[in-house]
Enzyme design. Structure first.
Site, PDB file in Angstrom:
ATOM      1  N   SER A   1       0.804  -1.221   0.000  1.00  0.00           N
ATOM      2  CA  SER A   1       0.000   0.000   0.000  1.00  0.00           C
ATOM      3  C   SER A   1       0.837   1.271   0.000  1.00  0.00           C
ATOM      4  O   SER A   1       0.452   2.275  -0.615  1.00  0.00           O
ATOM      5  CB  SER A   1      -0.941   0.000   1.212  1.00  0.00           C
ATOM      6  OG  SER A   1      -1.766  -1.141   1.205  1.00  0.00           O
TER       7      SER A   1
ATOM      8  N   HIS B   1       0.488   4.225   4.465  1.00  0.00           N
ATOM      9  CA  HIS B   1      -0.234   4.990   3.452  1.00  0.00           C
ATOM     10  C   HIS B   1       0.244   6.441   3.431  1.00  0.00           C
ATOM     11  O   HIS B   1       0.510   7.006   2.359  1.00  0.00           O
ATOM     12  CB  HIS B   1      -1.741   4.942   3.732  1.00  0.00           C
ATOM     13  CG  HIS B   1      -2.344   3.597   3.506  1.00  0.00           C
ATOM     14  ND1 HIS B   1      -3.713   3.356   3.492  1.00  0.00           N
ATOM     15  CD2 HIS B   1      -1.768   2.381   3.273  1.00  0.00           C
ATOM     16  CE1 HIS B   1      -3.944   2.083   3.258  1.00  0.00           C
ATOM     17  NE2 HIS B   1      -2.781   1.469   3.140  1.00  0.00           N
TER      18      HIS B   1
END
Length: 296
Positions: free
Chosen positions: A200, A247
């Site tokens: 991610s 993230h």
């Protein structure tokens, strides 16, 4: 061509690279005799290997808007990255999935911690204990089908676009360095005994870089901001099992790295890009080193 005089026998030409092979075929560029093994197809007729090599050196390769070599197969690096993620996913499942020794070796664990591995309490080494490879291997590791499914779908959509815009080498640098910045953020902001996996951080880096490109070319920024906002909401709502640290770090890394690649001056662009990426890499490594000192 000279004609043989009285009493002379015409000499059969031989390949300039294979003197034992007779041939009547000549290179269209230098006119040297070439045998079938040395024939290379050209726009008109055939050329010898030396002329083909010289032509390749003298012909300027097409470049992308930001200095990279334009890929002949856009998406090739993306496909390799997807293949690497899927391969490791299969290996982890084959090794036992959650609670396997392989997962504990590949996942990012900041500091030595006790985990249940194959049904037994086990002390697992972390990055601060010397397992620095986890900063990279965790970027390619997944254990849930939905996790790798969402990440690979995003990579499949975003990757080829950036690969075509930047070129293969710059795209690969963007992906790996964004992922590393995301890992550094996890290393700093997560609990020392946490275990983090997933691509991610690198995927959010691609979104950040694509946003930079859209701003540079005055493209459809609104759609990209909407995509980022949706992913931000998902990250916040799922913060109990989603690494918001990775993230955030990956997205910021993508913005910075994308800015280095896209806004580098046209004059000596590659040198500026290499220098900028080197600075980002060194700062990331410095942050990792400082965090290691604070943990140990």
């Amino acid at each position: 061509m000279d004609q043989p005089g009285p009493g002379q026998v015409a000499q059969t030409p031989t390949c300039y690279r294979h003197s034992d092979r007779e041939t009547y075929i000549r290179c269209q560029r230098c006119e040297r005799p070439i045998c079938p093994d040395c024939m290379r197809s050209a726009a008109v007729g055939f050329q010898c290997p030396d002329c083909v090599a010289e032509g390749a050196r003298s012909t300027r390769q097409a470049r992308t808007a930001y200095g990279g070599t334009r890929p002949t197969r856009p998406g090739a690096v993306t496909q390799l990255l997807i293949a690497a993620n899927v391969s490791i996913f299969v290996l982890v499942l084959a090794a036992g999935g959650v609670g396997s020794v392989l997962l504990s070796k590949l996942a990012l664990v900041p500091l030595r911690t006790g985990l249940v591995i194959e049904g037994r309490p086990t002390l697992v080494e972390g990055v601060a204990d010397g397992a620095v490879w986890q900063l990279v291997t965790s970027m390619f590791t997944h254990v849930e089908i939905w996790h790798i499914g969402f990440n690979m779908l995003a990579l499949f959509i975003l990757g080829p676009q950036l690969e075509l815009l930047l070129g293969r080498a710059r795209f690969l640098a963007l992906y790996l360095m964004s992922g590393l910045v995301g890992s550094a953020a996890v290393y700093w902001l997560s609990a020392p005994n946490s275990l983090t996996i997933g691509a991610s951080g690198a995927i959010f880096g691609l979104m950040g870089a694509l946003l930079v490109v859209a701003v540079k070319v005055k493209g459809d920024v609104q759609s990209l901001l909407t995509l980022v906002a949706i992913n931000l909401v998902i990250t916040v709502l799922g913060s109990s099992f989603i690494s918001w640290q990775g993230h955030l770090g990956g997205f910021v890394g993508g913005l910075v790295i994308g800015g280095v690649l896209v806004y580098a001056p046209r004059r000596r662009r590659t040198a500026w890009q290499v220098a900028g990426l080197t600075v980002v890499g060194l700062l990331t490594l410095a942050a990792i080193a400082v965090r290691t000192l604070t943990l140990t």
